[in-house]
Design an enzyme around this catalytic site. Structure first.
Site, PDB file in Angstrom:
ATOM      1  N   HIS A  13       0.809  -1.218   0.000  1.00  0.00           N
ATOM      2  CA  HIS A  13       0.000   0.000   0.000  1.00  0.00           C
ATOM      3  C   HIS A  13       0.850   1.280   0.000  1.00  0.00           C
ATOM      4  O   HIS A  13       0.488   2.273   0.661  1.00  0.00           O
ATOM      5  CB  HIS A  13      -0.967   0.005   1.190  1.00  0.00           C
ATOM      6  CG  HIS A  13      -1.728  -1.281   1.323  1.00  0.00           C
ATOM      7  ND1 HIS A  13      -2.894  -1.525   0.640  1.00  0.00           N
ATOM      8  CD2 HIS A  13      -1.453  -2.410   2.011  1.00  0.00           C
ATOM      9  CE1 HIS A  13      -3.313  -2.755   0.914  1.00  0.00           C
ATOM     10  NE2 HIS A  13      -2.453  -3.315   1.739  1.00  0.00           N
ATOM     11  N   CYS A  14       1.976   1.252  -0.702  1.00  0.00           N
ATOM     12  CA  CYS A  14       2.877   2.427  -0.773  1.00  0.00           C
ATOM     13  C   CYS A  14       3.313   2.899   0.611  1.00  0.00           C
ATOM     14  O   CYS A  14       3.551   4.092   0.827  1.00  0.00           O
ATOM     15  CB  CYS A  14       2.224   3.591  -1.518  1.00  0.00           C
ATOM     16  SG  CYS A  14       1.771   3.228  -3.191  1.00  0.00           S
ATOM     17  N   ALA A  15       3.391   1.955   1.559  1.00  0.00           N
ATOM     18  CA  ALA A  15       3.842   2.320   2.907  1.00  0.00           C
ATOM     19  C   ALA A  15       4.911   1.311   3.324  1.00  0.00           C
ATOM     20  O   ALA A  15       4.808   0.695   4.384  1.00  0.00           O
ATOM     21  CB  ALA A  15       2.667   2.337   3.871  1.00  0.00           C
TER      22      ALA A  15
END
Ligand SMILES: Cc1ncc(COP(=O)(O)O)c(C=O)c1O
Length: 398
Positions: free
Chosen positions: A354-356
């Site tokens: 999740h782009c984290a």
């Protein structure tokens, strides 16, 4: 609010994909006819540029763009001249990280669970980067924040509502403490603005970024809010036509904000569609939307939280996660969960990091699956999602 009635405005539900249960709203939402129609109106009736030519088509575009900016300003509780149109939340955050004249040797203070959009710009900026560690509970640790908030912090830049856990930080208190310390505050509002009432003046936040495609608007429209004094001091990320008063061979006079930051032709149909999205959300009411998502998340959480094979990313209490349900199933990769959901039940969810990435790698977790809710999701869809997850556990879990 009645999601069944709302669904009749969304063309997806009349298309060949009408059986899709769309639970990937934290990435992008669906768009209602009203938004698509307003974008088409631009292309059909006045497909010209705004703010430059003086003919009647261009004048109509300028009026529509001004109207959209006014609608968004009133929705967010601020003045239109404090809103800059960008292509997404990421660009909005980058404008500040790259364009504000921060004190040399000073620091930005973020959480340790930022989206890459509020992480990468700081890693590549000229100031130092410090993090507030989030405990196991997933809830923001205010004491830890105060410990990190010293005089070298020139800006606190934090995710307002987290895209992985769904938790919301205590923004008002964070902002007050930062201002007492002489620090600016920017909030990444990508996951808060679509889901609850935001009042920028009441929050007294200095800068605020969000994307319209996460709130029924067209793809590729973002907004940066900033206070007057910040817009004055900050340099634009790009320069060119539309952002300048005059130029000669050696110098340039920039226009006042917001034009100073909006060089080149803008995404006119997208901005006009964004105004229509704001109208649509305002008609439903943000408090209704917040309640609806919490009720649906409670249905999913109550069904699944006691299953030994499922790990909900903390906090487990659904009311603390707004419309986000992130989880893992023992022995199954998150991408496999997403693929099986799609294959057997036409359920669209998100999987992976999740782009984290720092959030997951620092905790030794190899990503997660995420269902995220919005206005058109129904109780029946949530029950089918819970049924599907139970079936996956029974059939595939270790
Ligand atoms: C918390 C958060 N911040 C920033 C972004 C980036 O948004 P965009 O891709 O629209 O720039 C996202 C997107 O999912 C997000 O969830």
């Amino acid at each position: 609010m009645d999601p069944t009635k709302i669904r009749s405005d969304f063309p997806l539900y009349e298309s060949e994909n009408s059986d899709v249960i769309y639970l990937d709203n934290a990435c992008q939402t669906l768009r209602p006819k009203q938004v698509i129609d307003s974008m088409n109106e631009y292309y059909y009736k006045f497909p010209a540029c705004g703010g430059r030519s003086i003919h009647r088509l261009a004048t109509q575009v300028t009026i529509k763009i001004d109207e959209a900016r006014e609608k968004i300003a009133s929705f967010m509780g601020c003045e239109p001249s404090n809103l800059i149109f960008t292509k997404n939340c990421t660009e909005s955050l980058n404008i500040v990280a790259k364009g504000y004249p921060f004190r040399k040797g000073s620091s930005v203070l973020t959480t340790d669970m930022e989206h890459n959009s509020n992480h990468v710009p700081w890693i590549t900026s000229k100031i130092n980067h410090k993090y507030v560690k989030t405990p196991e509970s997933g809830i923001f640790d205010f004491d830890e924040y105060l410990k990190n908030l010293n005089k070298d912090v020139s800006i606190v830049s934090m995710v307002h509502t987290n895209n992985v856990t769904g938790t919301t930080i205590p923004a008002k208190e964070i902002i007050e403490a930062a201002h007492d310390n002489g620090s600016l505050v920017m909030l990444d509002g990508a996951q808060s603005t679509p889901h609850r009432k935001i009042d920028l003046k009441k929050l007294d936040v200095d800068m605020f970024a969000f994307s319209l495609h996460k709130m029924l608007g067209p793809s590729g429209v973002g907004v940066l809010y900033a206070k007057d004094e910040i817009l004055e001091k900050m340099n634009p990320l790009t320069g060119g036509g539309g952002s300048v008063g005059t130029t000669d061979y050696n110098s340039v006079t920039l226009l006042p904000p917001p034009e100073k930051f909006e060089s080149g032709l803008l995404n006119y149909s997208g901005i006009i569609g964004s105004g229509a999205a704001i109208d649509y959300l305002s008609r439903i009411g943000m408090d209704e939307i917040e309640d609806h998502e919490k009720n649906l998340n409670n249905i999913i959480t109550s069904r699944l939280k006691d299953n030994d094979s499922i790990q909900i990313l903390n906090p487990v209490e659904s009311s603390l996660r707004s419309g986000i349900f992130s989880f893992n199933i023992s022995g199954i990769d998150s991408h496999d969960i997403a693929m099986i959901c799609d294959e057997i039940s036409s359920i669209a969810i998100r999987s992976g990091m999740h782009c984290a990435h720092p959030f997951f790698t620092s905790r030794g977790i190899n990503g997660c699956a995420r269902a995220s809710l919005y206005v058109y999701n129904t109780k029946e869809e949530c029950i089918k999602f819970a049924d599907t997850i139970e079936y996956i556990i029974k059939t595939f879990s270790a």
